[in-house]
Structures are given as C-alpha cells and as structure tokens.
Design a protein around this motif. Structure first.
Motif, PDB file in Angstrom:
ATOM      1  N   GLY A 128       0.813  -1.199   0.000  1.00  0.00           N
ATOM      2  CA  GLY A 128       0.000   0.000   0.000  1.00  0.00           C
ATOM      3  C   GLY A 128       0.846   1.249   0.000  1.00  0.00           C
ATOM      4  N   GLN A 129       1.457   1.537   1.134  1.00  0.00           N
ATOM      5  CA  GLN A 129       2.275   2.747   1.213  1.00  0.00           C
ATOM      6  C   GLN A 129       3.274   2.658   2.370  1.00  0.00           C
ATOM      7  N   PHE A 130       4.313   3.500   2.260  1.00  0.00           N
ATOM      8  CA  PHE A 130       5.240   3.681   3.370  1.00  0.00           C
ATOM      9  C   PHE A 130       4.872   4.959   4.096  1.00  0.00           C
ATOM     10  N   SER A 131       5.227   4.995   5.369  1.00  0.00           N
ATOM     11  CA  SER A 131       5.161   6.297   6.023  1.00  0.00           C
ATOM     12  C   SER A 131       6.366   6.457   6.951  1.00  0.00           C
ATOM     13  N   VAL A 132       6.846   7.671   7.041  1.00  0.00           N
ATOM     14  CA  VAL A 132       7.985   7.980   7.899  1.00  0.00           C
ATOM     15  C   VAL A 132       7.522   8.998   8.937  1.00  0.00           C
ATOM     16  N   ASP A 133       7.596   8.605  10.201  1.00  0.00           N
ATOM     17  CA  ASP A 133       7.139   9.451  11.307  1.00  0.00           C
ATOM     18  C   ASP A 133       5.731   9.977  11.064  1.00  0.00           C
ATOM     19  N   GLY A 134       4.884   9.090  10.559  1.00  0.00           N
ATOM     20  CA  GLY A 134       3.480   9.459  10.388  1.00  0.00           C
ATOM     21  C   GLY A 134       3.166  10.180   9.090  1.00  0.00           C
ATOM     22  N   LEU A 135       4.162  10.488   8.311  1.00  0.00           N
ATOM     23  CA  LEU A 135       3.924  11.148   7.032  1.00  0.00           C
ATOM     24  C   LEU A 135       3.656  10.063   5.993  1.00  0.00           C
ATOM     25  N   LEU A 136       2.435  10.051   5.456  1.00  0.00           N
ATOM     26  CA  LEU A 136       1.998   8.937   4.611  1.00  0.00           C
ATOM     27  C   LEU A 136       2.461   9.094   3.171  1.00  0.00           C
ATOM     28  N   GLY A 137       2.636   7.946   2.531  1.00  0.00           N
ATOM     29  CA  GLY A 137       2.833   7.924   1.078  1.00  0.00           C
ATOM     30  C   GLY A 137       4.170   8.441   0.597  1.00  0.00           C
ATOM     31  N   VAL A 138       5.205   8.284   1.395  1.00  0.00           N
ATOM     32  CA  VAL A 138       6.512   8.808   0.994  1.00  0.00           C
ATOM     33  C   VAL A 138       7.342   7.711   0.327  1.00  0.00           C
ATOM     34  N   THR A 139       8.374   8.093  -0.364  1.00  0.00           N
ATOM     35  CA  THR A 139       9.385   7.155  -0.840  1.00  0.00           C
ATOM     36  C   THR A 139      10.518   7.234   0.181  1.00  0.00           C
ATOM     37  N   PRO A 140      10.682   6.207   0.997  1.00  0.00           N
ATOM     38  CA  PRO A 140      11.467   6.365   2.218  1.00  0.00           C
ATOM     39  C   PRO A 140      12.997   6.396   2.033  1.00  0.00           C
ATOM     40  N   VAL A 141      13.519   5.682   1.043  1.00  0.00           N
ATOM     41  CA  VAL A 141      14.982   5.569   0.966  1.00  0.00           C
ATOM     42  C   VAL A 141      15.611   6.951   0.834  1.00  0.00           C
ATOM     43  N   GLY A 142      16.567   7.241   1.738  1.00  0.00           N
ATOM     44  CA  GLY A 142      17.250   8.525   1.698  1.00  0.00           C
ATOM     45  C   GLY A 142      16.684   9.541   2.664  1.00  0.00           C
ATOM     46  N   LEU A 143      15.427   9.297   3.148  1.00  0.00           N
ATOM     47  CA  LEU A 143      14.855  10.225   4.122  1.00  0.00           C
ATOM     48  C   LEU A 143      15.425   9.948   5.510  1.00  0.00           C
ATOM     49  N   VAL A 144      15.270  10.934   6.398  1.00  0.00           N
ATOM     50  CA  VAL A 144      15.718  10.762   7.774  1.00  0.00           C
ATOM     51  C   VAL A 144      14.487  10.755   8.668  1.00  0.00           C
ATOM     52  N   GLY A 145      14.446   9.829   9.634  1.00  0.00           N
ATOM     53  CA  GLY A 145      13.277   9.785  10.510  1.00  0.00           C
ATOM     54  C   GLY A 145      13.515   8.860  11.690  1.00  0.00           C
ATOM     55  N   LYS A 146      12.478   8.750  12.544  1.00  0.00           N
ATOM     56  CA  LYS A 146      12.591   7.879  13.713  1.00  0.00           C
ATOM     57  C   LYS A 146      11.903   6.536  13.495  1.00  0.00           C
ATOM     58  N   THR A 147      10.728   6.556  12.850  1.00  0.00           N
ATOM     59  CA  THR A 147      10.053   5.283  12.581  1.00  0.00           C
ATOM     60  C   THR A 147       9.669   5.196  11.098  1.00  0.00           C
ATOM     61  N   LEU A 148       9.767   3.959  10.613  1.00  0.00           N
ATOM     62  CA  LEU A 148       9.352   3.676   9.240  1.00  0.00           C
ATOM     63  C   LEU A 148       8.223   2.650   9.317  1.00  0.00           C
ATOM     64  N   ALA A 149       7.124   2.928   8.625  1.00  0.00           N
ATOM     65  CA  ALA A 149       6.007   1.982   8.646  1.00  0.00           C
ATOM     66  C   ALA A 149       5.630   1.593   7.223  1.00  0.00           C
ATOM     67  N   ALA A 150       5.137   0.371   7.083  1.00  0.00           N
ATOM     68  CA  ALA A 150       4.644  -0.080   5.784  1.00  0.00           C
ATOM     69  C   ALA A 150       3.227  -0.609   5.967  1.00  0.00           C
ATOM     70  N   ASP A 151       2.335  -0.219   5.050  1.00  0.00           N
ATOM     71  CA  ASP A 151       0.969  -0.744   5.058  1.00  0.00           C
ATOM     72  C   ASP A 151       0.800  -1.698   3.890  1.00  0.00           C
ATOM     73  N   VAL A 152       0.282  -2.866   4.181  1.00  0.00           N
ATOM     74  CA  VAL A 152      -0.043  -3.795   3.094  1.00  0.00           C
ATOM     75  C   VAL A 152      -1.467  -4.299   3.295  1.00  0.00           C
ATOM     76  N   LEU A 153      -2.046  -4.790   2.215  1.00  0.00           N
ATOM     77  CA  LEU A 153      -3.336  -5.459   2.301  1.00  0.00           C
ATOM     78  C   LEU A 153      -3.066  -6.940   2.071  1.00  0.00           C
ATOM     79  N   ILE A 154      -3.404  -7.730   3.078  1.00  0.00           N
ATOM     80  CA  ILE A 154      -3.172  -9.170   2.969  1.00  0.00           C
ATOM     81  C   ILE A 154      -4.449  -9.835   2.454  1.00  0.00           C
ATOM     82  N   MET A 155      -4.316 -10.536   1.354  1.00  0.00           N
ATOM     83  CA  MET A 155      -5.466 -11.315   0.881  1.00  0.00           C
ATOM     84  C   MET A 155      -5.201 -12.763   1.244  1.00  0.00           C
ATOM     85  N   HIS A 156      -6.164 -13.385   1.874  1.00  0.00           N
ATOM     86  CA  HIS A 156      -5.938 -14.757   2.316  1.00  0.00           C
ATOM     87  C   HIS A 156      -7.178 -15.603   2.093  1.00  0.00           C
TER      88      HIS A 156
END
Lengths: 398, 405
Positions: A128-156
């Motif tokens: 779905g998307q990455f977010s860095v420190d709560g900022l949604l939809g970023v391209t994370p590589v190269g950014l500076v931050g404290k937390t990195l999150a990834a959202d995915v949709l799992i189909m099962h």
C-alpha cells in the motif's frame, strides 16, 4: 525480445476460460487465443466435483491450444471463492537517521508476516504505502526519521480450498505460474490508471460469486468476495416460478432486469410447462422484482462494507462492473442507485487482438490475469529488485 | 392449579390462562423430572406414558398410564405405532386430563415409541377441546440410529398437523455444545436441562407478575406467525458479564444455528430471567443485540422476570418463528406500515411491493415451509451466511415478498 506466450486459466462457476497472450513488436500485449467451455462441477467459485472440473478445464485448454497452435505448459490461475478475504496489516520499525534499502526490505518482510488462523494462507500481500514518522505515502529511501512503517493489504483464503484449485492444474500436468485473486485480475484489465488514482470500486459479477476491489487514495484499500452470483439469481427465479434452473437461466437471460418497470406490471411471460400441464404465465414485473431484490442486496452488502470503512467518499471514478452479470439489463442503473456513484460496464483494455470479441465484461478476469503474467515476465526480464516492488507495482497503481 | 394472567389490553377476552404442561413418553418424563427439581409457582404438570413403572417413579401431579392392553404396562419397545394405539385406547382419560385448560405445553422426545406415537393423539384431543397447543420436542442424536431419526421425522410431521406450533430442538444441534468426552448419560441429562430450562423460562414469563410482562396474546401472535414451526434457544450467564455471556451462548451457539435462525425469523419472544440485580442496561443490551441480529421489522417481544434467589445469574430463553409466514392480519398490518422491507419504503415506480394478505389466514403459495429443497441448487453446498442470514435462500423469500404464477 522473445517471450514465452502467457497463459491464464480462469475456473469459474459457469465458464472455464483460457487466454493466451503474446508480446507484440511494440511491447504491447496481444491475446492470440481464447478457450471457453461450460464449467461443470463448480459451485460458488469452489470445487464440489473434482473430475468434472478437470474435464471442463481440459476442454477449454484444448480449444486454446488448437487456436494458438501451441502446447500449454504453464498457467496463471485466477481464483475466487467466498472464503477469500482481505485485511490491512501494518509493520513499524524504529530507524536511526537515514533510511536505507535494508530498512525498507525489513519493514516489508514484517508487514507481510501477518498472523492468520491455522487453516488460512496468504494469497497476495499487496503493498500500500510507506510512512515515515506518520507522514503517509513517501518514498522512504534517503529520508531521515525515527520510525518507518509499511501498510499492506493481505489477501488470504482457506488453504484446503485453494489447494483444490491448484490440484486441478496439477492433475492436468500443468505448471502453476502463480495463483491470483480473480477480482484483482479484473481490476487490472478493466480499470484505467486514472480510475485507480482517483478511486474506484470494481465489482465482478460472476456466476457463483461476486468479487470486489476498492482503489482509494492511490492504493488498494479493500478487496473481497461475496458468495452470491448469477446462479443465485437463477435459483431465485426457479424457486419463485417452480421451473427448472435451466429454464430459469433462459428466462433470466431473455427477460432479466435489475429494475422493475411500470410496463412490466401488465406484461405476462409464458412459463415452460410439462406436457399435459396447464400453461402458466408470470408477470414480467415479478421476474424483475426477484432479480432486483437479489442484485440490490448483493450491491448493498458491498456498500455496507465500504461504508463501514468510510471508503465510499473516496471513489472519485465511481463503480465499474465486470463479469457476465454486467450484461444484466439496467444493472448499472441499479448500482448507481445503491452506491450513489456513477457506474459503467468495464471491458478489458490495453490489449489488442480479436478486438471486438475481447471487449466484453466477462473476459476481464482472464485478460487481466494474462496482463499480470505479461508484466510479471517483463519485470523478471528487467531484474526487478524485490518481489514486493513487483506486486506493489502491478497490482497497485501504475 | 389455575394461574391468573391479567390482561388489561384485551378486556373482552377471558383474562385467565390456564396452563397444563404434559410430557408424553419416557424422554419427556425425564425432562419434567428435571424441571420439577426446583420450580416454585409451577403450573400443573402431567405425565403420560405406557410404562407404568417409569411413571410411578416421577414426582408429577397427574399421571396417566395409557395402553395397558396393547403394551401391558411395559412400554412400547420403541414402536411408534404401538404408542399411537396405546393413546387411542385411552382417549377418554386423555380428554379428561386436558379438560379445562387454555394452553397445553406438550413435551415429547421424538424417536421413541410413546413420545412419537402418542403425542400427536394428545395434541389432537387438546385442539379439539379448543386449547392452544405448543409442542416442545426433541429429535434424536445422530448416534441413536437412522430408524429412530426416521421415526422422529414422521412423528414431527404428524405433530405439525395437529398443534399450533412445534418448537423443535434437534439434539444433534446440542451435540456441538458438548465436550467430546461427554458420556451418554451426561449428554441426555444436558438435553433434559436445556429443555426444562426453556419451558421454565417461558412459563415464568407467562405466569408471574413481572417487571416486563409478556402475555398469552404475545405467544398466540408468535404462534400464528410462525408457520407452525418455532425454534428455541437458551443461554445463561453468571457474574458481572452475565448478559454478554448469555447472549454469546445463544447467538453464537448451535441451538439457533449461530444466529441464522434469528436473522431469518420475523417474530420472536425473548424471555429474561434474572435476580434483583438485573439492570436496565442489561435488558437494553439484550434487546438491542437481537434487534441488530434480526431482520428489520421483525417483531420482538421481550419480557423479564426477577427471582429473589437469582442474584448474579441471568437466563435468556428465545422462542423464534423459524420461518416467516405472517398471518393475514399480521401481513395486512405490516403491509400498511411498509415494514416488510429493509430500509425505507420502496417507491411506487421501481420498487417491489410487499405481499398482500390473501384470502384465508395462510398463504399456501408462499413456499416458506421447511421443504427439503428450500436451498434449491445450493442444497449440498456450504451455505453463504452473512450476518446470520442464509444468502442462498432467495432474497424475495427472506423478505416475505409474494410471487404468484
């Protein structure tokens, strides 16, 4: 560039279809053969008589092989069934300073590892998307931050039921390229990049089930299956008028209508009667009522789900209907009424070959599966960096 | 023992409802034995059996031994025909037994000889006497064998012909509630406990001067709308979460098929029994949960009784019409109010119209009965259940729309 032909197999409840696609000189995709056979032994998108299903699939395969003049070895399998569900999953890792590709790979691996009940297995993990420190939809590589999150949709789905479909492929001595959720395939074929970006709901009205896929805020926000399809409409008609399902199917195809018309109240349809029986008739408006109620309910179930997740206001491009059920008279009008959004019938796009014959809503799933296989193969050739990127790319927003 | 039921709403009707609870056959006598163990203010309880010895042991008000000639006081050996003959032999004694009551709650374990064969005979007599007859029956566990099962189904069909409503509890449904290592006597004791709890729950509500009263007319209206078949569920809870526990046991348990019965039912009676600590919030929660689970427009009557020694306890009994078949009067009322539909009233132009009440009080054309092929082509496939509704059953049927050909 020479590429093996891509073959997709769709084992539906009413039809089994095989599509063969080949790369064109200009890099586009051309569908070169279609095999289409009646499906026997399926109910609600799932197998209940294994041998009959194998026979049906074989028939469709032979048709396609003959038409394309090739031997099919490997297939992409489009599958569905009411047991298939989706759930959002999020993983978060602390990072110290600059985010690297390793961080990204790590958080994606974690997001993929959803805990499911023992009998369930992941069919797709859709990025779905990455977010860095709560900022949604970023391209994370190269950014500076404290937390990195990834959202995915799992189909099962339920492992044993999915395995049964795979067993058909194995029984016919075919290799399995990849199992795919049929709803995603249909969306892949029928939605434009713009529709995906602006938000859209795709509803695939199959014989035994109804798939839905929601694109919202530039990602796949929800997907799933309602275990109700065209067979239910047929069954409802058969029960109401006390006729056989074959007769009900014919009545549905000829006079079925998702809306009740004023004229229907005065028009009577002859019902099939056995020899010696008094001939019976039914009011057209009664037939319309039966179909209307069933379709309204099915759309209503999807609407309720989207409403719960507050997704309805995000569907800027409205509703797109695919599958054989999209041929039903006035079905777009009904969908517009239920969802309160503009609605259209979707047909496969971005493919050539057999032009007019391909542009029907029931081919969206199969063509979409070929399209996926084709892009997958091209990506492989281009040495995609990670499986994650690939899946996120192809099923996500182009 | 006659019981007073004050009914201020209907002044013209006799406001006293006299209730007789009668068990027919050995299985039903066991249930009664269970129910009597701790039952103050109980109704008159009668037992009818072919086995004179078994009858002698139970502590019951009225006892009738039937078929002394055909069965020699030794029981029927599981033969329903013998049970029927036994009852026919003592028609006068049975008629005398039911005379003077308004409501017969008839208990029978179907599958055995006396319960299966004699219960319909007693029911017919009571109906002829003008009583409302509600039959509470069980059908056998699968392990009891195909013959008993077959006999039970025949008995059920016969009973349906001559009672106002059958409340059927298939023992097999209870099977799922029992731990796998349950012994046979424990399994039967569990069935007895569930049945007796259900009957007592209903009785408590009808008989006592309660916090929230249900009356005979509620029951009558449920029975009229039930299409002859009701389903019964029982759940209980203890401690601070007692309401939630009871609800969970009921709505997710097998007795009501994980809520499917509630979702399909058009009318139901909820009966709550609790102690002095029974709170309004608990009642509200229960009512709301059922309202959510049921189809919109379903008639939910609720009653609550408070027993002094029930602190920290709550029992919930549900009687639900298994299939929705509004009587002419109810259909007319519903059609007027437009509540046959989910959501808003349909517009005149493009919406379907609610069923109109036909002549007579039943609608034979509406195929809502429990026919074997109710699910049509989906008969042998796992049902599509959504929020408790079986989506394989045609939408128009679930909404009570009438189609004529």
């Amino acid at each position: 560039m020479s590429m093996e032909p891509i073959v997709a197999l769709e084992i539906g409840t009413s039809r089994v279809r095989v599509f063969v696609g080949e790369a064109r000189e200009d890099g586009g995709l051309m569908i070169t053969a279609v095999g289409d056979a009646a499906s026997i032994g399926m109910r609600k998108g799932e197998i209940f008589h294994f041998d009959s299903v194998c026979t049906s699939v074989e028939t469709a395969l032979r048709q396609a092989e003959e038409a394309a003049d090739l031997t099919i070895n490997e297939v992409y399998l489009a599958m569905s069934g009411s047991q298939i569900e989706s759930m959002p999953n999020r993983a978060e890792i602390p990072v110290d300073g600059e985010i690297t590709q390793e961080h990204v790979d790590h958080v994606l691996r974690m997001a993929k590892e959803a805990t499911l009940p023992a009998d369930r297995e992941i069919l797709h993990s859709i990025f779905g998307q990455f977010s860095v420190d709560g900022l949604l939809g970023v391209t994370p590589v190269g950014l500076v931050g404290k937390t990195l999150a990834a959202d995915v949709l799992i189909m099962h789905g339920i492992h044993s039921r999915m395995v049964n479909l795979v067993r058909v492929v194995k029984a016919l001595k075919l290799e399995m390229a990849e199992p795919l959720f049929s709803g995603l395939c249909s969306a892949q074929a029928a939605l434009s990049a713009e529709q995906k970006l602006q938000g859209a709901l795709l509803v695939d009205l199959g014989g035994g089930k109804t798939d839905y896929v929601v694109y919202a805020q530039a990602k796949i926000a929800d997907a799933g299956v309602i275990g109700v399809g065209g067979d239910h409409v047929t069954n409802d008609i058969a029960r109401a008028f006390r006729i056989s399902t074959t007769e009900a199917e014919a009545l549905k195809l000829q006079h079925g209508d998702a809306m009740v018309s004023g004229a229907g109240r005065t028009r009577r349809l002859p019902l099939p009667a056995a020899a010696g029986e008094v001939p019976r008739t039914a009011k057209l408006s009664d037939l319309q009522t039966i179909v209307h109620l069933r379709m309204e309910e099915t759309f209503g179930l999807i609407r309720a789900r989207l409403q719960q997740q507050k997704l309805l206001p995000l569907l800027g491009s409205g509703v797109v209907l695919t599958g054989g059920g999209a041929h039903l008279k006035n079905v777009t009008q009904l969908a517009e009424k239920v969802f309160g959004l503009p609605c259209e019938v979707g047909v496969p796009r971005n493919v050539s070959g057999l032009a007019a014959n391909l542009a029907v809503p029931e081919y969206a799933t199969g063509v979409g599966a070929v399209l996926h296989g084709y892009r997958n193969a091209r990506a492989k050739a281009n040495q995609a960096r990670s499986v994650w990127r690939k899946i996120g790319h192809w099923f996500g927003v182009d | 023992m006659a019981v007073n039921l004050e009914d201020p709403k209907e002044g013209g009707r006799d406001s006293r409802c006299r209730v007789l609870v009668a068990g027919v056959g050995g299985g039903a006598c066991n249930v009664l034995g269970h129910a009597l163990a701790d039952w103050p203010d109980r109704p008159t309880v009668a037992a009818v059996n072919t086995d004179a010895r078994a009858l002698a042991e139970s502590g019951i008000d009225l006892k009738v031994t039937i078929g002394r000639t055909v069965s020699k006081g030794m029981g029927t050996g599981g033969d329903a025909e013998l049970g029927r003959l036994a009852a026919n032999e003592d028609l006068d004694a049975l008629r005398a037994l039911v005379a003077g009551y308004d409501l017969l709650i008839l208990l029978a374990g179907l599958g055995g000889g006396t319960g299966t064969g004699a219960a319909p005979v007693l029911a017919r007599i009571a109906r002829d006497e003008g009583m409302l007859v509600l039959a509470y029956v069980t059908t056998p566990f699968a392990f009891e064998g195909a013959r008993r099962q077959e006999q039970a189904q025949e008995g059920l069909a016969a009973l349906k012909q001559c009672v106002d409503a059958v409340v059927c509890l298939p023992n097999q449904r209870l099977h799922a509630m029992l731990p796998p290592d349950t012994s046979l006597p424990e399994a039967f004791a569990f069935v007895d406990r569930m049945m007796s709890a259900g009957i007592r729950g209903l009785w408590t509500l009808l008989a006592r001067d309660n916090m929230l009263n249900l009356d005979f007319s509620d029951l009558q209206s449920l029975v009229e709308n039930s299409g002859n078949e009701c389903c019964f569920g029982y759940g209980e809870g203890k401690g601070p979460e007692k309401a939630a526990q009871a609800l969970q046991g009921l709505l997710e348990g097998p007795m009501l098929e994980k809520g499917r019965v509630i979702a399909n039912s058009g009318a139901m009676i909820l009966s709550v029994t609790g102690g002095p600590d029974l709170s309004l919030v608990e009642l509200e929660t229960i009512h709301r949960r059922f309202q959510e689970a049921a189809r919109p427009g379903a008639r939910i009557s609720m009653g609550a009784a408070v027993l002094d020694n029930w602190s920290g306890r709550l029992a919930l009994t549900v009687l639900a019409a298994e299939h929705w078949m509004p009587s002419a009067r109810a259909a007319a009322e519903l059609a007027k109010s437009g509540s046959l539909f989910f959501g808003e009233e349909p517009s005149k132009k493009d919406g379907p119209r609610p069923a109109r009440a036909g002549k007579g009080d039943r609608q034979p054309e509406l195929p809502l009965g429990a026919s074997a092929n109710e699910r049509g082509r989906f008969e042998n496939v796992a049902p599509t259940i959504h929020d408790g509704a079986d989506l394989d059953i045609p939408t128009f049927m679930r909404r009570g729309i009438r189609i004529l050909t």
